[in-house]
Design a protein around this motif. Structure first.
Motif, short mmCIF file in Angstrom:
data_model
loop_
_atom_site.label_atom_id
_atom_site.label_comp_id
_atom_site.label_asym_id
_atom_site.label_seq_id
_atom_site.Cartn_x
_atom_site.Cartn_y
_atom_site.Cartn_z
N LEU A 1 0.69 -1.25 0.11
CA LEU A 1 0.00 -0.15 0.04
C LEU A 1 0.81 1.27 -0.01
O LEU A 1 0.58 2.27 -0.74
CB LEU A 1 -1.03 -0.13 1.32
N VAL A 2 1.94 1.41 0.83
CA VAL A 2 2.68 2.71 0.92
C VAL A 2 4.06 2.35 0.37
O VAL A 2 4.68 3.47 0.41
CB VAL A 2 2.94 2.84 2.45
N GLY A 3 4.40 1.32 -0.26
CA GLY A 3 5.80 1.13 -0.90
C GLY A 3 5.43 0.70 -2.36
O GLY A 3 6.01 1.61 -3.09
N LEU A 4 4.92 -0.50 -2.78
CA LEU A 4 5.11 -0.86 -4.11
C LEU A 4 4.12 0.02 -5.01
O LEU A 4 4.45 0.25 -5.71
CB LEU A 4 4.63 -2.40 -4.05
N PHE A 5 2.93 0.20 -4.33
CA PHE A 5 2.03 0.99 -5.35
C PHE A 5 2.54 2.44 -5.61
O PHE A 5 2.36 2.83 -6.68
CB PHE A 5 0.68 1.06 -4.45
N PRO A 6 2.89 2.97 -4.55
CA PRO A 6 3.74 4.46 -4.97
C PRO A 6 4.67 4.30 -5.78
O PRO A 6 5.00 5.29 -6.96
CB PRO A 6 3.89 5.07 -3.57
N LEU A 7 5.74 3.48 -5.79
CA LEU A 7 6.67 3.11 -6.90
C LEU A 7 6.10 2.80 -8.28
O LEU A 7 6.56 3.70 -9.25
CB LEU A 7 7.43 2.07 -6.34
N LEU A 8 5.27 2.23 -8.43
CA LEU A 8 4.66 1.87 -9.50
C LEU A 8 3.90 3.09 -10.34
O LEU A 8 3.80 3.41 -11.45
CB LEU A 8 3.49 0.41 -9.60
N TYR A 9 3.11 3.80 -9.20
CA TYR A 9 2.48 4.85 -9.87
C TYR A 9 3.60 5.98 -10.05
O TYR A 9 3.23 6.70 -11.23
CB TYR A 9 1.48 5.41 -8.47
N THR A 10 4.59 5.85 -9.72
CA THR A 10 5.63 6.84 -9.92
C THR A 10 6.01 6.83 -11.35
O THR A 10 6.31 7.52 -12.31
CB THR A 10 6.74 7.05 -8.94
N VAL A 11 6.29 5.40 -11.79
CA VAL A 11 6.74 5.00 -13.15
C VAL A 11 5.37 5.30 -14.16
O VAL A 11 5.96 6.18 -15.27
CB VAL A 11 6.78 3.56 -13.14
N TRP A 12 4.18 5.29 -13.63
CA TRP A 12 3.06 5.70 -14.55
C TRP A 12 3.27 7.29 -14.67
O TRP A 12 3.00 7.61 -15.95
CB TRP A 12 1.95 5.46 -13.92
N VAL A 13 3.47 8.01 -13.80
CA VAL A 13 3.40 9.51 -13.90
C VAL A 13 4.80 9.84 -14.76
O VAL A 13 4.58 11.00 -15.52
CB VAL A 13 3.60 9.96 -12.47
N ALA A 14 5.85 8.98 -14.79
CA ALA A 14 7.05 9.45 -15.14
C ALA A 14 7.03 9.58 -16.75
O ALA A 14 7.91 10.11 -17.62
CB ALA A 14 8.30 8.46 -14.67
N VAL A 15 6.09 8.60 -17.22
CA VAL A 15 5.92 8.31 -18.87
C VAL A 15 4.78 9.19 -19.46
O VAL A 15 4.44 9.03 -20.53
CB VAL A 15 5.59 7.03 -19.11
N HIS A 16 4.37 10.31 -18.50
CA HIS A 16 3.20 11.18 -18.68
C HIS A 16 3.76 12.55 -18.53
O HIS A 16 4.49 12.92 -17.92
CB HIS A 16 2.13 11.05 -18.17
#
Length: 361
Positions: free
Chosen positions: A53-68
């Motif tokens: 919830l507080v580690g893996l999801f923010p990391l994956l969401y950061t990757v999503w934001v980084a490509v937009h």
């Protein structure tokens, strides 16, 4: 004519048939077996759920934001792929922040771990009032980073700071602690070392106290001095803890933010000095996200910093593994000494056998 088996033979056959048949397990046995196999997973599941919830999801969401393209106020924009990464890698400010981060990291991590080792060794020697000294070295860690930054910002004040006043007593002119690149890195490293040295020293002390005292006594009887016992017994024995401390110091040192952010609040926005002479990578990320409002490029910086931390952490781990241990592979010199000892022992054994045989004759 029908032949029937004797009663004894029938009972033996019936008992053999019962033995070959698999025993029926009750539902209580099945529940107990399931509980034994599944309970450990249920016990550790809260950690993995919280980490997801507080580690893996923010990391994956950061990757999503980084490509937009992602504005702080407008939200998600067009998909740009690696465009943000290309833009960041071509930005001179990013490479300046990487250089500043590595410089401050080396100036803080190496002295910090070295002094922590020495302090832990001294505390392990049986000082009087050991609890007092252990609590004393931990006091700087209790102080919040903001308070430490404000205190040392005043100490390294270029106008009337304590550091320049002490230098004036020995005839050295005032130094530009906040405008000179090298001096600002040293000042920030001092702040980091002040807060974290005692914490690492207590972790290493806990590992040193687990070292069997028989090893030190045997080495002392063999004539080994204090320095020899430290490098040949203490360091190899506490290698796992030493690796842990090195990796955590690497992660914390490359993510430094509060100290450079508050070191010179006179600059506009506190972005790392008037000429960005001590702007770290996290400080550059913060500027991109909340000053330029470009969350896409800020996320790209976060991903690149993550890869840098992993790379340096792996290098530190490989270097730390070369510290010899008692059960690890021996060095060439140790193997050579072992072969020489074996050869001498074999020769001595042959000589003794020869003498014994001649005496017997």
């Amino acid at each position: 004519m029908t032949l029937t088996a004797p009663p004894a033979e029938q009972q033996a056959a019936a008992s053999a048939h019962k033995t070959d048949a698999p025993p029926k397990r009750s539902w209580r046995h099945r529940v107990s077996r399931f509980d034994q196999n599944a309970s450990p997973y249920f016990y550790i599941s809260p950690f993995f759920l919280l980490f997801g919830l507080v580690g893996l999801f923010p990391l994956l969401y950061t990757v999503w934001v980084a490509v937009h393209e992602w504005d702080l106020l407008k939200g998600e924009g067009d998909f740009v792929g690696v465009g943000n990464f290309v833009e960041i890698l071509g930005d001179a400010m990013f490479w300046n922040s990487i250089g500043n981060t590595l410089s401050i990291f080396l100036l803080s991590a190496i002295p910090q771990l070295s002094v922590a080792l020495v302090i832990a060794y001294l505390l392990d020697r049986g000082l009087r009032a050991p609890t007092f000294w252990r609590m004393s070295v931990l006091i700087p860690f209790v102080v919040t980073p903001v308070a430490v930054a404000i205190i040392f910002s005043s100490i390294f004040n270029e106008a009337d700071g304590l550091a320049n006043n002490l230098l004036n007593l020995i005839g050295i002119a005032d130094q530009e602690w906040k405008h000179n690149t090298a001096l600002s890195h040293i000042a920030i490293a001092v702040m980091v070392n002040f807060r974290w040295t005692g914490y690492n020293a207590l972790i290493l002390l806990a590992a040193m106290q687990a070292v069997p005292r028989d090893l030190y006594e045997s080495a002392a009887l063999d004539g080994a001095g204090a320095a020899r016992r430290f490098f040949s017994i203490t360091i190899p024995t506490i290698r796992p803890t030493l690796i842990f401390v090195i990796i955590t110091a690497t992660i914390g040192g490359l993510q430094i933010f509060a100290e450079p952010r508050l070191f010179d609040v006179s600059t506009a926005g506190g972005i790392g000095g008037s000429d960005r002479q001590f702007q770290t990578t996290v400080l550059f990320l913060w500027e991109l996200a909340f000053f330029r409002r470009d969350l896409g490029e800020a996320s790209a910086v976060a991903i690149l910093l993550f890869l840098l931390i992993v790379g340096i952490g792996v290098i530190n781990f490989l270097i730390s593994r070369r510290i010899s241990t008692g059960d690890g592979p021996k060095s060439r010199a140790a193997r050579r000494r072992a072969r020489t000892a074996d050869t001498t022992a074999a020769a001595a054994g042959t000589t003794i056998a020869t003498i014994t045989e001649e005496n017997a004759r």
